[in-house]
Motif scaffolding. Structure first.
Motif, PDB file in Angstrom:
ATOM      1  N   PRO A 133     -18.693   8.834 -62.206  1.00  0.00           N
ATOM      2  CA  PRO A 133     -19.797   9.672 -62.711  1.00  0.00           C
ATOM      3  C   PRO A 133     -21.124   8.932 -62.786  1.00  0.00           C
ATOM      4  N   LEU A 134     -21.107   7.636 -63.102  1.00  0.00           N
ATOM      5  CA  LEU A 134     -22.373   6.901 -63.177  1.00  0.00           C
ATOM      6  C   LEU A 134     -23.010   6.766 -61.804  1.00  0.00           C
ATOM      7  N   SER A 135     -22.195   6.667 -60.767  1.00  0.00           N
ATOM      8  CA  SER A 135     -22.736   6.633 -59.407  1.00  0.00           C
ATOM      9  C   SER A 135     -23.376   7.963 -59.049  1.00  0.00           C
ATOM     10  N   ARG A 136     -22.791   9.070 -59.513  1.00  0.00           N
ATOM     11  CA  ARG A 136     -23.388  10.384 -59.284  1.00  0.00           C
ATOM     12  C   ARG A 136     -24.775  10.485 -59.911  1.00  0.00           C
ATOM     13  N   MET A 137     -24.970   9.756 -60.994  1.00  0.00           N
ATOM     14  CA  MET A 137     -26.262   9.804 -61.679  1.00  0.00           C
ATOM     15  C   MET A 137     -27.292   8.888 -61.015  1.00  0.00           C
ATOM     16  N   GLY A 138     -26.856   8.130 -60.014  1.00  0.00           N
ATOM     17  CA  GLY A 138     -27.775   7.313 -59.243  1.00  0.00           C
ATOM     18  C   GLY A 138     -27.590   5.822 -59.370  1.00  0.00           C
ATOM     19  N   ALA A 139     -26.726   5.358 -60.273  1.00  0.00           N
ATOM     20  CA  ALA A 139     -26.508   3.920 -60.426  1.00  0.00           C
ATOM     21  C   ALA A 139     -25.803   3.362 -59.193  1.00  0.00           C
ATOM     22  N   ASP A 140     -26.156   2.133 -58.839  1.00  0.00           N
ATOM     23  CA  ASP A 140     -25.516   1.420 -57.731  1.00  0.00           C
ATOM     24  C   ASP A 140     -24.560   0.405 -58.348  1.00  0.00           C
ATOM     25  N   ILE A 141     -23.263   0.614 -58.153  1.00  0.00           N
ATOM     26  CA  ILE A 141     -22.255  -0.201 -58.824  1.00  0.00           C
ATOM     27  C   ILE A 141     -21.362  -0.882 -57.789  1.00  0.00           C
ATOM     28  N   THR A 142     -21.255  -2.198 -57.904  1.00  0.00           N
ATOM     29  CA  THR A 142     -20.401  -2.990 -57.022  1.00  0.00           C
ATOM     30  C   THR A 142     -19.320  -3.646 -57.866  1.00  0.00           C
ATOM     31  N   ALA A 143     -18.062  -3.361 -57.534  1.00  0.00           N
ATOM     32  CA  ALA A 143     -16.943  -3.890 -58.311  1.00  0.00           C
ATOM     33  C   ALA A 143     -16.029  -4.730 -57.427  1.00  0.00           C
ATOM     34  N   ALA A 144     -15.139  -5.475 -58.070  1.00  0.00           N
ATOM     35  CA  ALA A 144     -14.111  -6.210 -57.348  1.00  0.00           C
ATOM     36  C   ALA A 144     -13.133  -5.213 -56.714  1.00  0.00           C
ATOM     37  N   PRO A 145     -12.339  -5.647 -55.732  1.00  0.00           N
ATOM     38  CA  PRO A 145     -11.362  -4.742 -55.118  1.00  0.00           C
ATOM     39  C   PRO A 145     -10.490  -4.076 -56.181  1.00  0.00           C
ATOM     40  N   GLY A 146     -10.292  -2.765 -56.033  1.00  0.00           N
ATOM     41  CA  GLY A 146      -9.526  -2.012 -57.014  1.00  0.00           C
ATOM     42  C   GLY A 146     -10.371  -1.454 -58.140  1.00  0.00           C
ATOM     43  N   GLY A 147     -11.707  -1.642 -58.042  1.00  0.00           N
ATOM     44  CA  GLY A 147     -12.590  -1.102 -59.071  1.00  0.00           C
ATOM     45  C   GLY A 147     -12.496  -1.826 -60.396  1.00  0.00           C
ATOM     46  N   THR A 148     -12.341  -3.153 -60.366  1.00  0.00           N
ATOM     47  CA  THR A 148     -12.195  -3.935 -61.581  1.00  0.00           C
ATOM     48  C   THR A 148     -13.352  -4.923 -61.723  1.00  0.00           C
ATOM     49  N   PRO A 158     -35.915   7.090 -62.718  1.00  0.00           N
ATOM     50  CA  PRO A 158     -35.090   7.986 -63.536  1.00  0.00           C
ATOM     51  C   PRO A 158     -33.744   8.275 -62.869  1.00  0.00           C
ATOM     52  N   ALA A 159     -32.714   8.386 -63.688  1.00  0.00           N
ATOM     53  CA  ALA A 159     -31.403   8.789 -63.200  1.00  0.00           C
ATOM     54  C   ALA A 159     -31.353  10.315 -63.057  1.00  0.00           C
ATOM     55  N   VAL A 160     -30.246  10.802 -62.512  1.00  0.00           N
ATOM     56  CA  VAL A 160     -30.086  12.232 -62.236  1.00  0.00           C
ATOM     57  C   VAL A 160     -29.122  12.837 -63.248  1.00  0.00           C
ATOM     58  N   PRO A 161     -29.522  13.862 -63.987  1.00  0.00           N
ATOM     59  CA  PRO A 161     -28.582  14.485 -64.925  1.00  0.00           C
ATOM     60  C   PRO A 161     -27.467  15.195 -64.161  1.00  0.00           C
ATOM     61  N   ILE A 162     -26.258  15.133 -64.689  1.00  0.00           N
ATOM     62  CA  ILE A 162     -25.123  15.764 -64.022  1.00  0.00           C
ATOM     63  C   ILE A 162     -24.358  16.624 -65.017  1.00  0.00           C
ATOM     64  N   GLU A 163     -23.522  17.496 -64.480  1.00  0.00           N
ATOM     65  CA  GLU A 163     -22.496  18.182 -65.269  1.00  0.00           C
ATOM     66  C   GLU A 163     -21.170  17.627 -64.784  1.00  0.00           C
ATOM     67  N   TYR A 164     -20.427  16.991 -65.683  1.00  0.00           N
ATOM     68  CA  TYR A 164     -19.240  16.255 -65.267  1.00  0.00           C
ATOM     69  C   TYR A 164     -18.041  16.684 -66.106  1.00  0.00           C
ATOM     70  N   THR A 165     -16.976  17.114 -65.419  1.00  0.00           N
ATOM     71  CA  THR A 165     -15.721  17.458 -66.075  1.00  0.00           C
ATOM     72  C   THR A 165     -14.783  16.265 -66.014  1.00  0.00           C
ATOM     73  N   LEU A 166     -14.332  15.816 -67.168  1.00  0.00           N
ATOM     74  CA  LEU A 166     -13.448  14.648 -67.206  1.00  0.00           C
ATOM     75  C   LEU A 166     -12.118  14.977 -66.538  1.00  0.00           C
ATOM     76  N   PRO A 167     -11.705  14.188 -65.527  1.00  0.00           N
ATOM     77  CA  PRO A 167     -10.408  14.432 -64.897  1.00  0.00           C
ATOM     78  C   PRO A 167      -9.239  14.051 -65.791  1.00  0.00           C
ATOM     79  N   VAL A 168      -9.443  13.074 -66.679  1.00  0.00           N
ATOM     80  CA  VAL A 168      -8.450  12.701 -67.690  1.00  0.00           C
ATOM     81  C   VAL A 168      -9.167  12.578 -69.027  1.00  0.00           C
ATOM     82  N   ALA A 169      -8.444  12.802 -70.106  1.00  0.00           N
ATOM     83  CA  ALA A 169      -9.043  12.689 -71.432  1.00  0.00           C
ATOM     84  C   ALA A 169      -9.441  11.245 -71.691  1.00  0.00           C
ATOM     85  N   SER A 170     -10.726  10.998 -71.880  1.00  0.00           N
ATOM     86  CA  SER A 170     -11.204   9.632 -72.113  1.00  0.00           C
ATOM     87  C   SER A 170     -12.522   9.670 -72.875  1.00  0.00           C
TER      88      SER A 170
END
Length: 448
Positions: A133-148, A158-170
């Motif tokens: 979701p943060l990438s959808r708002m415009g952030a550029d995120i680089t993570a280690a393999p596996g998203g860690t 400015p970032a972009v406002p979004i409407e985001y439905t959580l796929p899992v409760a968090s």
């Protein structure tokens, strides 16, 4: 963090009054939101565990002034929404997933770049659910393999406002998106099909953010109007229900025990452990209910009692996701077979809490069946378990505390291979255990 083994065995009854440390989830948010207010905020009852101190250090690195003036008393001079500064080095989050995910949200809508690093346990935990979701708002995120971790966030302003439905409760993902939305023009909306802890919503409204909550056909919608101006406040942190849960179960399973727990947070999105223990027949009374810092609290009186097994209702699960290790311990001493399912999220906490607790409980003599989404636990009907082994805590504070409680009703002591992670959330846990058991011995001797 230097590994430290510890031997815990049966000690007799626990007796006395316990004031548990401040709520960890609320402590993180109190520091973050105060750092975004303009002016001086004061926080009372802040948890001073290593996870929260990691949050404080990261916020200082981004320009906020944060000072401890007494035990649990902190003063924060915020930089204002949009005022975070470029940190001079990587932000070390230690073992704190909450710090990492929420601070990623803060950085995502500021014109800065931050690299997040952590310990071995945190570096295995998935961050993709926040990255998306943060990438959808415009952030550029680089993570280690596996998203860690290690992971770098380059904010968009400015970032972009979004409407985001959580796929899992968090609650962490929800809060990360709302934090990004604070410095985003327009309205950011988060929809959660299953309600999660609502500390962020309560605190943001208290600090003056324009935030609404609406029940819709798709779930609970939180709408936040961006470019917010947060007002400084005096924030009072209630006692952590997760910490209180360890003493509650310890008293229930240890013969002759009686405890009084003060100022325990009873937010309905967090208090599932007390509902679950109530369904198991625990001798437990919640009284003197009130409100602290906008959060409901209560005093809890709890005594040694026999527990019945539980087939846990699915609707309770989101309100006690951190308390399952100690509920597993309660089930191990109950009468009958407990079915604890729908817990897939536990595979992605500080450790795989399903697998780690299954192994630890089996090692001390409990009858446990591991399922993909939970455990089936055949209780001992209150009888002590054999114990007499070393258990692995897997760098997980809640595993260490849960197994320390289990040791109180074992025939032989157990060894925690590493008790040091307890400092992340409850630095005085073992000192408090000593005090309560000493008081219990004194009461027994007085009435012998």
């Amino acid at each position: 963090m230097t590994p430290r083994s510890m031997t815990i065995g049966p000690r007799g009854p626990l007796y006395g009054v316990v004031r548990v440390p401040g709520d960890k989830s609320i402590s993180h948010r109190a520091l973050m939101f105060a750092a975004l207010a303009v002016g001086e905020s004061r926080v009372t009852g802040l948890l001073e565990g290593e996870d929260v101190l990691a949050t404080a250090a990261a916020l200082r690195a981004m320009g906020a002034s944060i000072e401890r003036i007494a035990p649990g008393e902190w003063v924060i001079h915020g930089v204002g929404v949009g005022g975070l500064l470029q940190p001079g080095q990587a932000l070390d989050m230690g073992n704190s997933g909450t710090s990492t995910r929420l601070l990623m949200g803060l950085v995502a809508s500021h014109p800065i770049q931050a690299t997040f690093v952590g310990d071995a346990s945190l570096s295995r935990r998935p961050m993709a659910r926040v990255i998306e979701p943060l990438s959808r708002m415009g952030a550029d995120i680089t993570a280690a393999p596996g998203g860690t971790l290690p992971l770098t966030v380059r904010g968009m302003c400015p970032a972009v406002p979004i409407e985001y439905t959580l796929p899992v409760a968090s609650a962490q993902v929800k809060s990360a998106v709302l934090l990004a939305g604070l410095n985003t023009p327009g309205v950011t909306r988060v929809i959660e099909p299953v309600a999660t802890r609502d500390h962020s919503e309560r605190m943001l409204r208290g600090l003056g953010a324009e935030l609404t909550v609406e029940e819709t056909s798709g779930g609970r919608m939180i709408a936040l109007t961006g470019e917010a101006e947060l007002k400084p406040q005096h924030i009072v942190v209630p006692g952590d229900p997760s910490s209180a849960a360890f003493w509650t179960v310890a008293a229930i399973i240890t013969q002759g025990s009686r405890l009084w727990l003060e100022n325990v947070g009873m937010n309905p999105t967090r208090a599932g452990i007390f509902r679950a223990l109530g369904l198991m027949g625990a001798d437990m009374v919640l009284h003197d209910r009130g409100t602290v810092g906008g959060e409901p609290v209560a005093q809890v009186t709890v005594m040694n009692d026999n527990l019945a097994a539980i087939d846990l209702p699915a609707e309770i699960v989101p309100s006690m996701i951190d308390e399952f290790p100690i509920l597993f311990v309660a089930a191990a001493f109950a009468h009958g077979t407990s079915m604890l399912r729908g817990l897939e999220e536990l595979r992605f906490k500080e450790s795989d809490r399903i697998g780690t607790m299954a192994t630890a409980l089996a090692a001390i003599g409990a009858q446990v069946e591991e399922l993909p989404d939970g455990l089936v636990i055949h209780g001992s009907s209150g009888r002590p378990l054999p114990g007499g082994v070393t258990v692995e805590t897997r760098l997980d504070h809640r595993i260490a505390m849960a197994m320390a409680v289990a040791a109180l009703n074992c025939e032989a002591p157990i060894v925690l291979d590493d008790a040091s992670p307890v400092a992340t959330s409850y630095p005085d846990f073992f000192t408090t255990l000593d005090q309560l058991t000493e008081e219990g011995r004194a009461i027994n001797e007085a009435y012998a």
